[in-house]
Write a protein that holds these residues in place. Structure first.
Motif, short mmCIF file in Angstrom:
data_model
loop_
_atom_site.label_atom_id
_atom_site.label_comp_id
_atom_site.label_asym_id
_atom_site.label_seq_id
_atom_site.Cartn_x
_atom_site.Cartn_y
_atom_site.Cartn_z
N VAL A 179 47.48 34.31 33.83
CA VAL A 179 46.06 33.97 33.97
C VAL A 179 45.56 34.34 35.36
O VAL A 179 44.47 34.89 35.52
CB VAL A 179 45.82 32.47 33.67
CG1 VAL A 179 44.41 32.05 34.04
CG2 VAL A 179 46.09 32.18 32.20
N GLY A 180 46.37 34.07 36.39
CA GLY A 180 45.98 34.43 37.75
C GLY A 180 45.79 35.92 37.93
O GLY A 180 44.80 36.38 38.52
N MET A 181 46.73 36.70 37.41
CA MET A 181 46.62 38.16 37.50
C MET A 181 45.41 38.64 36.72
O MET A 181 44.67 39.52 37.18
CB MET A 181 47.89 38.81 36.94
CG MET A 181 47.82 40.31 36.88
SD MET A 181 47.62 41.03 38.51
CE MET A 181 48.93 42.18 38.52
N SER A 182 45.18 38.07 35.56
CA SER A 182 44.03 38.47 34.73
C SER A 182 42.72 38.16 35.43
O SER A 182 41.78 38.97 35.38
CB SER A 182 44.08 37.75 33.39
OG SER A 182 45.26 38.09 32.69
N ALA A 183 42.64 37.01 36.07
CA ALA A 183 41.41 36.66 36.79
C ALA A 183 41.17 37.65 37.93
O ALA A 183 40.03 38.08 38.16
CB ALA A 183 41.51 35.24 37.34
N ALA A 184 42.24 38.04 38.62
CA ALA A 184 42.10 39.02 39.70
C ALA A 184 41.65 40.37 39.14
O ALA A 184 40.80 41.04 39.72
CB ALA A 184 43.43 39.17 40.44
N VAL A 185 42.20 40.76 37.98
CA VAL A 185 41.81 42.04 37.36
C VAL A 185 40.35 42.00 36.90
O VAL A 185 39.61 42.97 37.09
CB VAL A 185 42.77 42.40 36.20
CG1 VAL A 185 42.21 43.54 35.36
CG2 VAL A 185 44.14 42.77 36.74
N ILE A 186 39.92 40.89 36.31
CA ILE A 186 38.51 40.76 35.89
C ILE A 186 37.60 40.91 37.10
O ILE A 186 36.61 41.64 37.06
CB ILE A 186 38.25 39.41 35.18
CG1 ILE A 186 38.94 39.37 33.82
CG2 ILE A 186 36.76 39.17 35.00
CD1 ILE A 186 38.92 38.00 33.16
N PHE A 187 37.94 40.21 38.17
CA PHE A 187 37.13 40.27 39.39
C PHE A 187 37.07 41.70 39.93
O PHE A 187 36.00 42.23 40.23
CB PHE A 187 37.71 39.32 40.44
CG PHE A 187 36.99 39.38 41.76
CD1 PHE A 187 35.76 38.77 41.91
CD2 PHE A 187 37.56 40.04 42.83
CE1 PHE A 187 35.09 38.83 43.13
CE2 PHE A 187 36.90 40.10 44.05
CZ PHE A 187 35.67 39.50 44.20
N VAL A 188 38.23 42.35 40.04
CA VAL A 188 38.28 43.71 40.60
C VAL A 188 37.57 44.70 39.68
O VAL A 188 36.81 45.55 40.14
CB VAL A 188 39.74 44.15 40.87
CG1 VAL A 188 39.82 45.61 41.24
CG2 VAL A 188 40.34 43.30 41.98
#
Length: 195
Positions: free
Chosen positions: A38-47
């Protein structure tokens, strides 16, 4: 309706990980635990969203009018690298456990072909700015859906007793391919609903 069609097709029909097979590295590497997925996905969504918000105007108002379209990939990668560094600094300062859990995969967002792919796809599809942002958010949510689903699958795999020749990476790849196949049923659904 067009924006909803773009959004849901990026999540279900054109899912970057499970349909277009982009962003496989973090998909396989970070999906062992739900919180890191979830943390990686949130970072990817943001980027993805921020990269699209920055690259689209640069392409539309700087590169294309001056005949510099051939610089698109280089410029987009540089922008994505700067954004990833920003995310890395924020996570390191405010969320050290998540920063540590993501490890080497966080800087790899810079070279994540899904992030670069969404910025280039927006240009190729001739989306306007709003459609590009919706596409990027949808692609990011699709990335998160794939990561969360596969995190659950991998948790179940830990309890399974596959034959010795399938243990480790082989069973993970088989599970990933079966998860990917499950998304083929969505191909006509979005077109029928938003048609």
């Amino acid at each position: 309706m067009a924006l909803a069609a773009i959004f849901f097709s990026m999540i279900l029909v054109n899912n970057y990980v499970l349909v277009q097979f982009l962003g496989i590295c973090p998909f396989l590497g970070v999906s062992k635990k739900l919180d890191s997925a979830v943390g990686m996905s949130a970072a990817v969504i943001f980027v993805m969203t921020l990269a699209t918000a920055v690259t689209w105007p640069i392409y539309a108002y700087l590169l294309a009018p001056n005949g510099l379209q051939y610089l698109q990939t280089i410029v987009f990668i540089l922008i994505i690298a700067v954004l990833v560094q920003l995310v890395e600094l924020v996570l390191k300062k405010f969320m050290p456990p998540l920063y540590k859990a993501l490890g080497v995969y966080l800087p790899l967002i810079t070279t994540n072909c899904a992030v670069l792919g969404v910025t280039i796809l927006n240009i190729k599809s001739e989306y306007d700015f709003v459609e590009s942002i919706v596409c990027a958010v949808g692609a990011g949510v699709g990335f998160m859906l794939a990561m969360v689903l596969f995190s659950g699958v991998r948790r179940r795999l830990e309890d399974a007793q596959p034959p010795k020749c399938f243990q480790g990476l082989p069973i993970t790849l088989v599970a990933a391919s079966i998860t990917s196949l499950s998304f083929t049923c969505f191909a006509g659904m979005v077109e029928k609903i938003f048609g």
